[in-house]
Write a protein that holds these residues in place. Structure first.
Motif, PDB file in Angstrom:
ATOM      1  N   LEU A 262      60.130  15.743 -13.626  1.00 28.53           N
ATOM      2  CA  LEU A 262      59.958  15.582 -15.047  1.00 28.53           C
ATOM      3  C   LEU A 262      61.029  15.803 -15.797  1.00 28.53           C
ATOM      4  O   LEU A 262      61.239  15.434 -16.752  1.00 28.53           O
ATOM      5  CB  LEU A 262      58.784  16.781 -15.379  1.00 28.53           C
ATOM      6  CG  LEU A 262      57.418  16.308 -15.013  1.00 28.53           C
ATOM      7  CD1 LEU A 262      56.706  17.712 -15.410  1.00 28.53           C
ATOM      8  CD2 LEU A 262      56.675  15.077 -14.997  1.00 28.53           C
ATOM      9  N   GLN A 263      61.484  16.851 -15.839  1.00 28.75           N
ATOM     10  CA  GLN A 263      63.062  17.467 -16.249  1.00 28.75           C
ATOM     11  C   GLN A 263      63.753  15.966 -16.029  1.00 28.75           C
ATOM     12  O   GLN A 263      64.339  15.902 -17.343  1.00 28.75           O
ATOM     13  CB  GLN A 263      63.714  18.549 -16.249  1.00 28.75           C
ATOM     14  CG  GLN A 263      62.918  20.045 -16.435  1.00 28.75           C
ATOM     15  CD  GLN A 263      63.384  20.844 -16.988  1.00 28.75           C
ATOM     16  OE1 GLN A 263      64.417  20.859 -15.996  1.00 28.75           O
ATOM     17  NE2 GLN A 263      62.951  21.740 -17.542  1.00 28.75           N
ATOM     18  N   GLY A 269      56.558  17.780 -22.845  1.00 21.85           N
ATOM     19  CA  GLY A 269      54.991  18.284 -22.894  1.00 21.85           C
ATOM     20  C   GLY A 269      55.108  19.821 -21.911  1.00 21.85           C
ATOM     21  O   GLY A 269      56.469  20.214 -21.301  1.00 21.85           O
ATOM     22  N   PHE A 270      53.912  20.388 -21.887  1.00 21.95           N
ATOM     23  CA  PHE A 270      54.141  21.519 -20.742  1.00 21.95           C
ATOM     24  C   PHE A 270      53.463  21.535 -19.126  1.00 21.95           C
ATOM     25  O   PHE A 270      53.005  20.689 -19.159  1.00 21.95           O
ATOM     26  CB  PHE A 270      52.250  22.626 -21.759  1.00 21.95           C
ATOM     27  CG  PHE A 270      52.367  22.818 -23.385  1.00 21.95           C
ATOM     28  CD1 PHE A 270      53.349  24.023 -23.257  1.00 21.95           C
ATOM     29  CD2 PHE A 270      52.220  22.119 -24.271  1.00 21.95           C
ATOM     30  CE1 PHE A 270      53.601  24.168 -25.287  1.00 21.95           C
ATOM     31  CE2 PHE A 270      52.381  22.140 -25.468  1.00 21.95           C
ATOM     32  CZ  PHE A 270      52.911  23.510 -25.879  1.00 21.95           C
ATOM     33  N   ARG A 302      64.459  27.935 -15.746  1.00 20.27           N
ATOM     34  CA  ARG A 302      65.811  27.712 -16.349  1.00 20.27           C
ATOM     35  C   ARG A 302      66.533  27.747 -15.087  1.00 20.27           C
ATOM     36  O   ARG A 302      67.897  27.084 -15.683  1.00 20.27           O
ATOM     37  CB  ARG A 302      66.110  29.194 -16.142  1.00 20.27           C
ATOM     38  CG  ARG A 302      65.315  30.016 -17.594  1.00 20.27           C
ATOM     39  CD  ARG A 302      65.350  31.440 -17.068  1.00 20.27           C
ATOM     40  NE  ARG A 302      65.007  31.992 -18.473  1.00 20.27           N
ATOM     41  CZ  ARG A 302      64.136  33.480 -18.713  1.00 20.27           C
ATOM     42  NH1 ARG A 302      64.774  34.343 -18.147  1.00 20.27           N
ATOM     43  NH2 ARG A 302      63.694  33.647 -20.388  1.00 20.27           N
ATOM     44  N   GLU A 303      66.604  27.477 -13.855  1.00 25.07           N
ATOM     45  CA  GLU A 303      67.457  27.162 -12.598  1.00 25.07           C
ATOM     46  C   GLU A 303      67.648  24.900 -13.073  1.00 25.07           C
ATOM     47  O   GLU A 303      68.642  25.130 -12.306  1.00 25.07           O
ATOM     48  CB  GLU A 303      66.806  27.139 -11.452  1.00 25.07           C
ATOM     49  CG  GLU A 303      67.729  26.253 -10.917  1.00 25.07           C
ATOM     50  CD  GLU A 303      66.938  27.034  -8.850  1.00 25.07           C
ATOM     51  OE1 GLU A 303      67.133  26.051  -7.880  1.00 25.07           O
ATOM     52  OE2 GLU A 303      66.666  27.963  -8.363  1.00 25.07           O
ATOM     53  N   ALA A 304      66.848  24.307 -13.743  1.00 22.81           N
ATOM     54  CA  ALA A 304      66.833  23.489 -13.868  1.00 22.81           C
ATOM     55  C   ALA A 304      67.241  22.492 -14.879  1.00 22.81           C
ATOM     56  O   ALA A 304      67.885  22.352 -15.073  1.00 22.81           O
ATOM     57  CB  ALA A 304      65.241  23.151 -14.055  1.00 22.81           C
ATOM     58  N   LYS A 305      67.846  23.645 -15.885  1.00 25.05           N
ATOM     59  CA  LYS A 305      69.037  23.533 -17.453  1.00 25.05           C
ATOM     60  C   LYS A 305      69.817  22.883 -16.405  1.00 25.05           C
ATOM     61  O   LYS A 305      70.198  23.655 -15.727  1.00 25.05           O
ATOM     62  CB  LYS A 305      68.666  24.720 -17.884  1.00 25.05           C
ATOM     63  CG  LYS A 305      66.896  24.668 -18.833  1.00 25.05           C
ATOM     64  CD  LYS A 305      67.160  25.984 -19.539  1.00 25.05           C
ATOM     65  CE  LYS A 305      66.331  25.887 -20.258  1.00 25.05           C
ATOM     66  NZ  LYS A 305      66.046  26.832 -21.837  1.00 25.05           N
TER      67      LYS A 305
END
Length: 305
Positions: A262-263, A269-270, A302-305
Motif C-alpha cells: 500500500l505504501q 487511508g487508514f 516506521r520501518e516502511a518510511k
C-alpha cells in the motif's frame, strides 16, 4: 474455528487516486485505526479514551454496545450528534468509516429494497459525522470457494451504482469489502468497473484476499490499488479446514508486506485493525489485542518510511 459470520447469521493512475484521498493521520499520529467490532462491550467514552491513549488516529464504527444498527444508537441521535462530534474532535480522532451490514447481492425485490434503504441510513449518518466512507457487502456468508455468477456480480454492481449516486450528494463514498466469494482481484475489479461510479470504491480486507482468495498482497494491490480507500487488517493461522485469528504478527498473514504494498502506491487511508470479537467471543480481550496492534503496526509503518 469458523472465521466468517456464517454461524452467527444462521442463528440470528494509482498515485493520483491515492493523493485524492483525505489525509488519514493527524501530525502527531500514524494512520492507524480500529473497528469497534473488536470491543463490543465498551461504552462510547471508553472507545474514545482508549483510542487517544494508544495514539490511534481514527475509529471505524461497526456497532456500539452490542447494537450493530448504528443510526438507531442514542449516541448518534440528532439531539446528541453535535456533542458526539465534539467528543470525537476533542480526542483528536476521526471516524474512518461507518460500516453497515447491507448486502448488495440480494435477489428478492423486497429484501433488496430493504438492504439499499438500510445503506442509505448509514450514508446519512456518515455524512453527519463527516466520515468519508460507508462499508457494504456483496453477499452474506457466501462460500469463498464458489465463484460468483454473472447475475450476482451484476446485482452487486447495480446496487453499488445506486448507492454511489445517493452518496455523491452527501460527500460520501460507498466501499465494497472484499469478503465472502467476492475476494479475488479479477472479480472485485469487474464489479467495481461495472458500477462505474466515482463514489464507489473498495475496502480491502487483506486477510480475505490472502486466506480465501489465495493472492499475494503485491498482486492484489497492483490490480486494485487505485480503488482501495480503507483496509481491514488481521492475522491468523491455519486451524483444520478453517483459520484461527491470532494477535498481529503471530500468524502467517503477510501484514507487513500488505502495508508495504500500500505504501508503495502512496495509499493515504487508514490501516484498520478488525478484531472480530463480536463473532468470536473467545478471542483475546480488546484491551490486549487493540493495544498490541497499535504497537506492532507502529513498528511496521516506521520501518516502511
Amino acid at each position: 474455528m469458523q472465521i466468517t459470520r456464517r454461524n452467527f447469521t444462521r442463528t440470528l493512475s494509482f498515485a493520483t487516486a491515492a493523493a485524492a484521498l483525505p489525509a488519514a493521520a493527524t501530525p502527531d499520529r500514524l494512520p492507524i485505526a480500529f473497528s469497534t467490532l473488536g470491543c463490543p462491550a465498551w461504552p462510547w467514552d471508553k472507545i474514545l479514551d482508549y483510542a487517544a491513549a494508544h495514539n490511534f488516529a481514527a475509529i471505524e464504527l461497526r456497532g456500539l454496545e452490542g447494537n450493530l444498527d448504528l443510526p438507531s444508537h442514542a449516541v448518534f441521535a440528532a439531539s446528541r450528534l453535535a456533542q458526539t462530534k465534539r467528543e470525537i474532535q476533542s480526542h483528536n480522532l476521526r471516524i474512518a468509516c461507518v460500516s453497515s451490514s447491507a448486502r448488495m447481492g440480494e435477489s428478492t425485490p423486497d429484501k433488496r429494497t430493504e438492504q439499499l434503504s438500510d445503506a442509505r441510513r448509514f450514508i446519512e449518518l456518515a455524512a453527519a459525522l463527516d466520515a468519508p466512507y460507508v462499508r457494504v457487502f456483496g453477499v452474506g456468508s457466501g462460500d469463498a470457494s464458489v465463484p460468483p455468477s454473472e447475475e450476482l456480480k451484476e446485482r452487486v454492481a447495480s446496487g453499488l451504482k445506486e448507492l454511489g449516486d445517493f452518496a455523491a450528494s452527501h460527500n460520501v463514498t460507498v466501499i465494497l469489502e472484499s469478503h465472502d466469494n467476492l475476494v479475488t482481484s479479477p472479480v472485485l475489479r469487474d464489479v467495481i468497473q461495472r458500477a462505474g461510479s466515482d463514489h464507489v470504491a473498495l475496502l480491502w480486507d487483506a486477510h480475505h484476499t490472502f486466506a480465501s482468495g489465495k493472492e499475494d498482497p503485491e498482486f492484489t494491490v497492483s490490480r486494485l490499488g487505485k480503488w482501495i480507500r480503507h483496509t481491514h487488517l488481521k492475522d491468523s493461522v491455519p486451524d483444520g479446514k478453517d483459520r484461527k485469528y491470532v494477535l498481529t504478527g503471530r500468524g502467517d498473514v503477510p501484514i507487513q508486506h500488505q502495508v508495504a504494498a500500500l505504501q508503495k502506491i502512496g495509499y493515504k487511508g487508514f490501516y484498520c485493525f478488525e478484531w472480530e470479537k463480536v463473532w468470536h467471543p473467545d478471542l483475546t480481550d480488546p484491551e490486549i489485542a487493540i493495544a498490541d496492534y497499535a504497537r506492532v503496526m507502529t513498528g511496521y509503518l516506521r520501518e516502511a518510511k
